[in-house]
Design an enzyme around this catalytic site. Structure first.
Site, PDB file in Angstrom:
ATOM      1  N   LYS A 127       0.850  -1.201   0.000  1.00  0.00           N
ATOM      2  CA  LYS A 127       0.000   0.000   0.000  1.00  0.00           C
ATOM      3  C   LYS A 127       0.883   1.247   0.000  1.00  0.00           C
ATOM      4  CE  LYS A 127      -4.135  -1.925   0.731  1.00  0.00           C
ATOM      5  NZ  LYS A 127      -4.904  -1.956  -0.502  1.00  0.00           N
ATOM      6  N   CYS A 128       0.396   2.295  -0.660  1.00  0.00           N
ATOM      7  CA  CYS A 128       1.104   3.571  -0.603  1.00  0.00           C
ATOM      8  C   CYS A 128       1.073   4.088   0.834  1.00  0.00           C
ATOM      9  CB  CYS A 128       0.446   4.588  -1.546  1.00  0.00           C
ATOM     10  SG  CYS A 128       1.250   4.589  -3.160  1.00  0.00           S
ATOM     11  N   PRO A 129       2.142   4.701   1.323  1.00  0.00           N
ATOM     12  CA  PRO A 129       3.292   5.206   0.551  1.00  0.00           C
ATOM     13  C   PRO A 129       4.463   4.232   0.418  1.00  0.00           C
ATOM     14  CG  PRO A 129       3.420   5.998   2.800  1.00  0.00           C
ATOM     15  CD  PRO A 129       2.173   5.164   2.726  1.00  0.00           C
ATOM     16  N   ARG A 130       4.294   2.945   0.815  1.00  0.00           N
ATOM     17  CA  ARG A 130       5.436   1.997   0.810  1.00  0.00           C
ATOM     18  C   ARG A 130       6.188   1.942  -0.529  1.00  0.00           C
ATOM     19  NH1 ARG A 130       8.021   0.721   5.246  1.00  0.00           N
ATOM     20  NH2 ARG A 130       9.911   0.757   3.994  1.00  0.00           N
TER      21      ARG A 130
END
Lengths: 78, 364
Positions: A19-22
């Site tokens: 998932k963002c921000p990963r």
């Protein structure tokens, strides 16, 4: 797989399922592993990856060469 | 909610107002209160009181506005032109009405007016939509010019005044056919939406109607809530200018402080041509949910347009359309009473919170 010779990625990051921000964090951490002028490939399927990678490139002065989810190509400019 | 509005709401509940279409005394009191509320809204937007309707929410008002002009103009075509950053209620209504065309915006959120006008002028356009100001980033759209374009092209304009009502003077705004608003945005009850339909507008109710509100919105209105909404709006019209000035300056301070003190932050929207009370920014490498929760712990209630922030799996379409970073997003909305001390406190709490979250995820 790599249609453009000039865009042959020096590094590929598979961030699918993250998932963002990963995925953007990973790009930020590892962009220095490719040389200036070289290309990093990001694979990411989070819906925010496209807009956020474009924004990251703008903020960091890098170039988004191609945005074709889930595949993105970034050229390191500095 | 504004204190005056809450008090008016409670008083109205106590008074036991009845059904405004009945002739008994509680009914007549209710009808009088509705008349007063319509007058306040009419004065705010330069309309006639009998053009004002109250719905159950801002979303309902938007749906009724868009679907109603689409129905009224269905012989002209089914295209609804919006901007890419309109409220999701408008976008969804436009898509369900027929052919939806969303016109792009620039990095600050302004619509490309030339492209918008070209789309509005294409044959088969039923209606056009534009916001006075964007609800997430505060940027003012060229709504005056858009009104002129729609008048010239004889296409009805749905003007979304949700974020602007009370804060931007709309008493002389022209060129629109239907205007929408929401009391929750100006310190009234969230259960009151505002729909103003000009007499000459080609609007037809897109649902079965009854005797209430001139056959334009069915069901017995929630009179105490509507009365409270009118009290809130009236307060803005009378005392708003000083609050607007204060909020505008505080947002300037907040914006400058965030840019100076938080590295790698993307502040969204037009810094000058904007509503006074909104500021939206995104912190790189930070997730919006964590940031929202940390700010909540520090005593600040903020919203987020990030996908990870609970309410949606998708990032804000507004931020994405503008090319603003969508993760680590925070939207600060100033209230009537927000003072400089709170802004200073926010500016001292925010940088260490962002730094701490970044350190946790190994980003810098």
């Amino acid at each position: 797989m790599n249609e453009a010779g000039s865009a042959f990625p020096g590094l590929s990051l598979d961030c699918r399922g993250m998932k963002c921000p990963r995925p953007i964090i990973e790009v930020g951490r590892r962009i220095s592993e490719v040389g200036v002028g070289a290309v990093l490939e990001l694979l990411a399927d989070d819906p925010a990856a496209g807009p956020d990678l474009a924004a990251w490139c703008r903020m960091r002065g890098q170039t988004l060469l191609d945005s074709d989810p889930p595949r993105f190509l970034v050229r390191r400019e500095s | 909610m504004l204190a005056d509005a809450r008090e008016a709401w409670l008083d109205a509940q106590q008074a036991g107002w009845g059904d405004p279409v009945r002739l008994h005394r509680p009914g007549r009191l209710a009808a009088q209160a509705m008349d007063q509320a319509r007058e306040v809204v009419a004065a705010a937007v330069g309309a006639r009181p009998d053009e004002v309707i109250f719905t159950a929410s801002g979303v309902h008002a938007s749906q009724a506005a868009v679907l109603g002009v689409a129905l009224g103009r269905r012989r002209m075509g089914s295209r609804i032109v919006t901007t890419a950053v309109d409220h999701s209620a408008v976008l969804a209504a436009a898509a369900s009405a027929g052919t939806h065309q969303a016109v792009e915006v620039d990095h600050e959120g302004h619509v490309d007016l030339e492209q918008w006008a070209a789309a509005v002028g294409s044959s088969g356009t039923a209606a056009a939509c534009i916001q006075v100001a964007n609800h997430e980033v505060g940027t003012l759209q060229p709504y005056v010019e858009a009104g002129g374009i729609c008048q010239r092209l004889e296409v009805p304009l749905v003007l979304d005044a949700t974020s602007a009502l009370g804060r931007i003077d709309l008493s002389a705004a022209a060129g629109w056919s239907v205007l929408t608003g929401w009391a929750g945005a100006f310190g009234g009850p969230a259960s009151v939406g505002i729909l103003v339909i000009k007499k000459n507008a080609r609007w037809r109710a897109p649902y079965p109607t009854d005797d209430y509100q001139g056959g334009r919105w069915p069901g017995m209105p929630d009179v105490p809530a509507i009365y409270a909404a009118a009290v809130a709006l009236d307060r803005w019209l009378r005392d708003g200018p000083t609050v607007v000035k204060r909020q505008y300056d505080l947002v300037d301070q907040l914006r400058a402080g965030i840019v100076a003190q938080v590295p790698d932050v993307d502040v969204a929207g037009d810094p000058l041509r904007r509503v006074p009370h909104l500021l939206t920014f995104s912190a790189l490498y930070v997730d919006g949910e964590t940031l929202t929760l940390e700010l909540d712990k520090a005593g600040f209630s903020v919203a987020s347009g990030s996908a990870c922030s609970a309410s949606s799996e998708h990032p804000s379409h507004v931020l994405a359309a503008m090319g603003t970073l969508t993760h680590g997003n925070v939207r600060v909305g100033l209230t009537w009473t927000t003072a400089v001390a709170e802004i200073s406190q926010f500016l001292s709490e925010l940088p260490p919170i962002v730094a701490r979250i970044r350190a946790t995820v190994g980003a810098s």
